[in-house]
Design an enzyme around this catalytic site. Structure first.
Site, PDB file in Angstrom:
ATOM      1  N   GLN A  74       0.832  -1.203   0.000  1.00  0.00           N
ATOM      2  CA  GLN A  74       0.000   0.000   0.000  1.00  0.00           C
ATOM      3  C   GLN A  74       0.864   1.249   0.000  1.00  0.00           C
ATOM      4  O   GLN A  74       1.613   1.478   0.954  1.00  0.00           O
ATOM      5  CB  GLN A  74      -0.913  -0.019   1.224  1.00  0.00           C
ATOM      6  CG  GLN A  74      -1.765   1.216   1.416  1.00  0.00           C
ATOM      7  CD  GLN A  74      -2.785   1.029   2.523  1.00  0.00           C
ATOM      8  OE1 GLN A  74      -3.661   0.199   2.432  1.00  0.00           O
ATOM      9  NE2 GLN A  74      -2.650   1.820   3.585  1.00  0.00           N
ATOM     10  N   GLY A  75       0.783   2.063  -1.051  1.00  0.00           N
ATOM     11  CA  GLY A  75       1.547   3.297  -1.131  1.00  0.00           C
ATOM     12  C   GLY A  75       0.743   4.483  -0.655  1.00  0.00           C
ATOM     13  O   GLY A  75       0.049   5.129  -1.454  1.00  0.00           O
ATOM     14  N   TYR A  76       0.823   4.771   0.624  1.00  0.00           N
ATOM     15  CA  TYR A  76       0.079   5.895   1.202  1.00  0.00           C
ATOM     16  C   TYR A  76       1.021   6.929   1.821  1.00  0.00           C
ATOM     17  O   TYR A  76       1.252   7.980   1.246  1.00  0.00           O
ATOM     18  CB  TYR A  76      -0.914   5.376   2.251  1.00  0.00           C
ATOM     19  CG  TYR A  76      -2.292   5.061   1.704  1.00  0.00           C
ATOM     20  CD1 TYR A  76      -2.457   4.351   0.520  1.00  0.00           C
ATOM     21  CD2 TYR A  76      -3.445   5.447   2.379  1.00  0.00           C
ATOM     22  CE1 TYR A  76      -3.708   4.058   0.021  1.00  0.00           C
ATOM     23  CE2 TYR A  76      -4.703   5.157   1.888  1.00  0.00           C
ATOM     24  CZ  TYR A  76      -4.836   4.459   0.707  1.00  0.00           C
ATOM     25  OH  TYR A  76      -6.076   4.174   0.219  1.00  0.00           O
ATOM     26  N   SER A  77       1.540   6.656   3.001  1.00  0.00           N
ATOM     27  CA  SER A  77       2.324   7.651   3.739  1.00  0.00           C
ATOM     28  C   SER A  77       3.573   8.073   2.970  1.00  0.00           C
ATOM     29  O   SER A  77       4.183   7.290   2.246  1.00  0.00           O
ATOM     30  CB  SER A  77       2.743   7.090   5.106  1.00  0.00           C
ATOM     31  OG  SER A  77       1.624   6.851   5.916  1.00  0.00           O
TER      32      SER A  77
ATOM     33  N   SER B 107       4.404  -1.334   4.239  1.00  0.00           N
ATOM     34  CA  SER B 107       4.499  -2.703   4.753  1.00  0.00           C
ATOM     35  C   SER B 107       4.667  -3.707   3.615  1.00  0.00           C
ATOM     36  O   SER B 107       3.917  -3.683   2.643  1.00  0.00           O
ATOM     37  CB  SER B 107       3.240  -3.065   5.549  1.00  0.00           C
ATOM     38  OG  SER B 107       3.067  -2.188   6.639  1.00  0.00           O
TER      39      SER B 107
ATOM     40  N   GLU C 105      -9.225  -1.142   5.801  1.00  0.00           N
ATOM     41  CA  GLU C 105      -7.992  -1.459   6.519  1.00  0.00           C
ATOM     42  C   GLU C 105      -8.253  -1.585   8.019  1.00  0.00           C
ATOM     43  O   GLU C 105      -7.839  -2.558   8.665  1.00  0.00           O
ATOM     44  CB  GLU C 105      -6.934  -0.386   6.267  1.00  0.00           C
ATOM     45  CG  GLU C 105      -5.641  -0.635   7.046  1.00  0.00           C
ATOM     46  CD  GLU C 105      -4.596   0.440   6.816  1.00  0.00           C
ATOM     47  OE1 GLU C 105      -3.404   0.141   6.974  1.00  0.00           O
ATOM     48  OE2 GLU C 105      -4.970   1.587   6.496  1.00  0.00           O
TER      49      GLU C 105
ATOM     50  N   SER D  18      -3.018   6.249  13.574  1.00  0.00           N
ATOM     51  CA  SER D  18      -2.688   6.286  14.998  1.00  0.00           C
ATOM     52  C   SER D  18      -3.966   6.344  15.844  1.00  0.00           C
ATOM     53  O   SER D  18      -5.046   6.681  15.352  1.00  0.00           O
ATOM     54  CB  SER D  18      -1.805   7.497  15.305  1.00  0.00           C
ATOM     55  OG  SER D  18      -2.553   8.694  15.154  1.00  0.00           O
ATOM     56  N   ASN D  19      -3.823   6.009  17.127  1.00  0.00           N
ATOM     57  CA  ASN D  19      -4.977   6.082  18.028  1.00  0.00           C
ATOM     58  C   ASN D  19      -5.598   7.479  18.014  1.00  0.00           C
ATOM     59  O   ASN D  19      -6.823   7.630  18.013  1.00  0.00           O
ATOM     60  CB  ASN D  19      -4.547   5.728  19.459  1.00  0.00           C
ATOM     61  CG  ASN D  19      -4.410   4.232  19.653  1.00  0.00           C
ATOM     62  OD1 ASN D  19      -4.595   3.449  18.728  1.00  0.00           O
ATOM     63  ND2 ASN D  19      -4.063   3.844  20.876  1.00  0.00           N
ATOM     64  N   GLU D  20      -4.750   8.508  17.991  1.00  0.00           N
ATOM     65  CA  GLU D  20      -5.243   9.872  18.027  1.00  0.00           C
ATOM     66  C   GLU D  20      -6.064  10.200  16.775  1.00  0.00           C
ATOM     67  O   GLU D  20      -7.129  10.819  16.852  1.00  0.00           O
ATOM     68  CB  GLU D  20      -4.069  10.854  18.167  1.00  0.00           C
ATOM     69  CG  GLU D  20      -3.328  10.775  19.492  1.00  0.00           C
ATOM     70  CD  GLU D  20      -2.363   9.592  19.579  1.00  0.00           C
ATOM     71  OE1 GLU D  20      -1.832   9.335  20.671  1.00  0.00           O
ATOM     72  OE2 GLU D  20      -2.143   8.922  18.553  1.00  0.00           O
TER      73      GLU D  20
END
Length: 402
Positions: free
Chosen positions: A139-142, A174, A256, A384-386
């Site tokens: 997956q190419g995201y960040s 990943s 996801e 993230s959780n936030e």
């Protein structure tokens, strides 16, 4: 009359499920290799693993049957089962000690997104290899400057008429080192932040693609940097409309989080907290001597069980209505539960749970140390959780100021 019709329908449904249960039981008895009973692979096909022997045979048989993705439409190679039939299949597989050897991002995220938004041609092209576990997707995201604010991404795919030329980079990708293909979001118009992003796929063997592993605290390198230098992407690899990929990218993230959260309530039983307690701590009368620790283990078991039931309910609702932003709640809960479990496991094992290398520790003990360190990323990956809590506050609770 209506009550009678309802009763007839329910009776027929139960009869159909009973017949399907017998069909599934017979097929598993004839096709699942007995040598694999209760031995799922640590990594599934479709996520970097290459099998041989009985494991390869089982992958081929289950993939050909379509039961690796039991509820996906049969016209694309899926099982074509109803959610109720899929639940029966899971029960029969569990009873037989069988497992699904096919998974990865294609099954968990990209495939479900294609079913929601892709053209018929794209579904026919991409879905069958995913169902068979033939292709490993990443997956190419960040990007280095676009993490939580993903829409700030700068990797640019320039339109050259019959193809795009991509330059830029991705990070925290990943499985990129083992992957065959990437799906992702790329900028195609620098004039608009949100309306200038497109969703595309690319062959990782394309000239100009370079992958560099990122070493983690656990010693493993599942995450990578990926660099693109004049990478040619054919126009048919565009998913959805040009410059309209932001909504597709966000939609995929729901799948996801659904997939990550679902991991907490599924799978074959492995080495559990109570197993470790028996192996490493004093026992009295067949039970753990430390009453306080018994209570903590029981609490963790109850939490995992309730999480599994809730995840099952989320999955049933998603099968009918699609994934909900509320899944972010489950993603946060899964991360906390998994981290607490690994912390408790290390506490139970004592210094045996802190080995890094050497003959003084067995393979299980070394794996547990690395699992504990790896779990530190659970509250970051998949959003993230936030970020997840902010999305729940905004999209589910409707709170202002988020």
């Amino acid at each position: 009359y209506m009550v009678g019709a309802t009763e007839i329908h329910e009776h027929r449904q139960m009869s159909d499920l009973t017949a399907f249960r017998e069909t599934a039981r017979t097929w598993l008895a004839e096709n699942f290799p007995a040598s694999l009973k209760g031995k799922p692979p640590p990594v599934p096909a479709g996520f970097g693993a290459k099998f041989d022997g009985d494991m390869k045979l089982w992958q081929e048989r289950l993939g050909e049957k379509g039961w690796s993705t039991p509820t996906w439409p049969a016209e694309y190679g899926g099982g074509g089962l109803s959610p109720e039939e899929a639940a029966v299949l899971r029960e029969e597989m569990r009873t037989a000690g069988a497992f699904n050897p096919i998974g990865g991002f294609g099954v968990m995220m990209f495939g479900p997104t294609l079913l929601d938004i892709a053209t018929e041609e794209q579904k026919q092209r991409y879905l069958p290899p995913i169902i068979r576990g033939d292709i490993h997707w990443c997956q190419g995201y960040s990007e280095p400057g676009a993490g939580s604010d993903l829409a700030s991404l700068q990797s640019f795919a320039e339109d050259k008429g019959d193809h795009f030329v991509l330059n830029g980079s991705k990070i925290w990708t990943s499985g990129a080192l083992e992957s065959d293909w990437m799906y992702g979001v790329f900028r195609t118009d620098r004039g608009s932040k949100y309306e200038g992003i497109s969703f595309m796929t690319l062959d990782m063997k394309s000239p100009g693609v370079e992958v560099k592993p990122i070493q983690l605290i656990s010693g493993a390198s599942p995450f990578n940097e990926v660099f693109f230098t004049d990478v040619v992407i054919p126009k048919e690899n565009l998913i959805g409309d040009l410059n309209k990929g932001w909504s597709i990218g966000k939609h995929l993230l729901l799948h996801e989080r659904q997939g990550i959260a679902g991991m907490g309530g599924s799978g074959t039983r492995s080495y559990e907290l109570e197993d470790a307690a028996r192996d490493y701590l004093p026992m009295e009368g067949g039970r753990l001597a430390d009453g306080a620790l018994r209570e903590r283990i029981a609490r963790q078991k109850m939490l995992a069980h309730s999480f599994g039931l809730t995840a099952h309910r989320f999955n049933e609702e998603a099968a009918v209505h699609g994934p909900s932003p509320a899944i972010g709640i489950m993603k946060v809960a899964w991360a906390k539960m998994n981290q607490e479990k690994d912390e408790l496991m290390v506490e139970i094992m004592g210094n045996r749970g802190l080995g890094w290398e050497g003959d003084g520790f067995n393979d299980r003990e070394l794996a547990r140390t690395r699992s504990w360190l790896r779990s530190k990323a659970n509250s970051i990956e998949g959003g993230s959780n936030e970020v997840n809590l902010n999305l729940v506050a905004k999209r589910v609770l409707g709170l202002k100021g988020y």
